[in-house]
Design a protein around this motif. Structure first.
Motif, PDB file in Angstrom:
ATOM      1  N   CYS A   1      12.346  -5.493  -5.442  1.00  0.00           N
ATOM      2  CA  CYS A   1      13.101  -4.353  -6.315  1.00  0.00           C
ATOM      3  C   CYS A   1      13.916  -4.937  -6.463  1.00  0.00           C
TER       4      CYS A   1
ATOM      5  N   TRP B   1      17.051   8.935   3.090  1.00  0.00           N
ATOM      6  CA  TRP B   1      17.210   8.554   3.717  1.00  0.00           C
ATOM      7  C   TRP B   1      16.644   8.295   5.168  1.00  0.00           C
TER       8      TRP B   1
ATOM      9  N   ALA C   1      11.216   2.478  -1.733  1.00  0.00           N
ATOM     10  CA  ALA C   1      10.558   3.532  -0.494  1.00  0.00           C
ATOM     11  C   ALA C   1       8.750   3.698  -0.783  1.00  0.00           C
ATOM     12  N   ALA C   2       8.234   3.020  -1.855  1.00  0.00           N
ATOM     13  CA  ALA C   2       6.674   3.153  -1.805  1.00  0.00           C
ATOM     14  C   ALA C   2       6.608   2.260  -0.763  1.00  0.00           C
TER      15      ALA C   2
ATOM     16  N   GLN D   1      17.169   6.123  -8.837  1.00  0.00           N
ATOM     17  CA  GLN D   1      16.230   7.435  -9.212  1.00  0.00           C
ATOM     18  C   GLN D   1      15.184   5.948  -8.974  1.00  0.00           C
ATOM     19  N   SER D   2      15.017   5.362 -10.150  1.00  0.00           N
ATOM     20  CA  SER D   2      13.816   4.909  -9.846  1.00  0.00           C
ATOM     21  C   SER D   2      13.973   3.080  -8.991  1.00  0.00           C
TER      22      SER D   2
ATOM     23  N   GLU E   1      17.947  14.663  -2.290  1.00  0.00           N
ATOM     24  CA  GLU E   1      18.087  14.392  -3.445  1.00  0.00           C
ATOM     25  C   GLU E   1      19.411  14.344  -4.130  1.00  0.00           C
TER      26      GLU E   1
ATOM     27  N   GLU F   1      15.048   4.051  -6.016  1.00  0.00           N
ATOM     28  CA  GLU F   1      14.323   4.578  -4.350  1.00  0.00           C
ATOM     29  C   GLU F   1      13.619   5.134  -4.293  1.00  0.00           C
ATOM     30  N   ARG F   2      12.791   5.192  -5.930  1.00  0.00           N
ATOM     31  CA  ARG F   2      11.307   5.601  -5.911  1.00  0.00           C
ATOM     32  C   ARG F   2      10.472   4.382  -5.583  1.00  0.00           C
ATOM     33  N   SER F   3      10.739   3.025  -5.611  1.00  0.00           N
ATOM     34  CA  SER F   3       9.838   1.833  -6.073  1.00  0.00           C
ATOM     35  C   SER F   3      10.250   1.180  -4.594  1.00  0.00           C
TER      36      SER F   3
ATOM     37  N   GLN G   1       7.464   2.482   2.875  1.00  0.00           N
ATOM     38  CA  GLN G   1       6.382   2.879   3.724  1.00  0.00           C
ATOM     39  C   GLN G   1       5.065   2.591   3.565  1.00  0.00           C
TER      40      GLN G   1
ATOM     41  N   ILE H   1      11.799  10.167   4.198  1.00  0.00           N
ATOM     42  CA  ILE H   1      12.702  10.715   2.956  1.00  0.00           C
ATOM     43  C   ILE H   1      13.331  12.144   3.248  1.00  0.00           C
TER      44      ILE H   1
END
Length: 274
Positions: free
Chosen positions: A220, A244, A204-205, A197-198, A267, A200-202, A208, A263
């Motif tokens: 990453c 995604w 994705a940011a 999940q970490s 989840e 995924e967030r990093s 984006q 996204i």
């Protein structure tokens, strides 16, 4: 090493039926033919199918490509390849009525069990599709066998059709091929849900923000101390699982930014693991 005997005999047909070939659905389906059963350049997916959860058997690149399109399509709930037209007496009777010679094994002279390349369940309805290069549709004998096949499915009230390379969305297919094996990704279990999940967030940011896919993935990997290539494999996993979304009708180039990236909010799909 002794060569595998591929000729068809009555005993072999009986054995195939007893083995359950051509029977079952979903993960339990067994194709009538396998790569080793025919003198062909056999192809198979590198991982199990997304739709069925089993390994698939393909006898040509064209069959494999069509499968990728089916495996990605919404509404498809089952894909059965190398589907036998049984009982054999039925296709023999159709051929006799049409005045067409039924396919036989050239060595043994035994009538072979004809097959349809794909039987697809789409929106709870069955469709039969034969996949052939367009140039082969000029072959009179091939067209004769197709007519037997068409009549068979007509009698079973199943929609039958022919698919050629001209019908396939190749950009989509190559994109699906690129992400396909990462649908089942071992890193999901190895890393653990919190690390995934970490990541995924990093990732994705960065994506984006317009950062190129490969550059974002490498950043990453370095940030989280992961083996090079881990984040890129996870990018493919997230897209394959539809966590995604990207524009699958434009070629995905890791050297560029992701087209149409967003996204989906799914989840919960991560709970499926690898």
């Amino acid at each position: 090493m002794a060569k595998r005997k591929r000729e068809i005999t009555d005993a072999k047909i009986d054995r195939f039926i007893k083995e359950g070939r051509g029977q079952g659905t979903g993960a339990d389906y067994l194709p009538w033919l396998r790569v080793q059963d025919v003198p062909s350049t056999g192809r198979s997916t590198r991982g199990v199918g997304w739709t069925t959860g089993r390994q698939h058997t393909f006898l040509s690149d064209l069959e494999r490509d069509y499968f990728y399109a089916l495996d990605y399509a919404d509404g498809v709930t089952d894909i059965r390849e190398q589907y036998p037209l049984l009982p054999l007496e039925e296709t023999k009777l159709i051929a006799d009525k049409l005045g067409i010679a039924h396919p036989k094994d050239p060595k043994t002279g035994v009538d072979i069990v004809m097959t349809t390349d794909f039987v697809i369940t789409y929106n709870d309805k069955e469709y039969a599709r034969t996949v052939k290069p367009a140039k082969e549709l000029e072959n009179e004998r091939i067209l004769e066998k197709f007519e037997i096949e068409r009549k068979y499915w007509e009698s079973h009230q199943v929609d039958w059709g022919i698919v050629t390379e001209r019908d396939l969305p190749y950009t989509l297919i190559r994109n699906v091929e690129w992400i396909h094996k990462e649908y089942h990704n071992e890193d999901v279990e190895k890393l653990g849900i919190f690390a995934v999940q970490s990541l995924e967030r990093s990732l994705a940011a960065l994506i984006q923000s317009g950062t190129a896919i490969a550059k974002a993935c490498l950043a990453c990997d370095e940030q989280m101390g992961l083996e090079a290539g881990t984040a890129l494999a996870m990018f493919r996993h997230f897209v394959a699982r539809r966590i995604w979304s990207v524009n699958m009708n434009e070629k995905i180039n890791p050297s560029n930014s992701a087209n149409g990236f967003h996204i989906t909010g799914a989840e919960g799909l991560l709970a499926k693991g690898g």
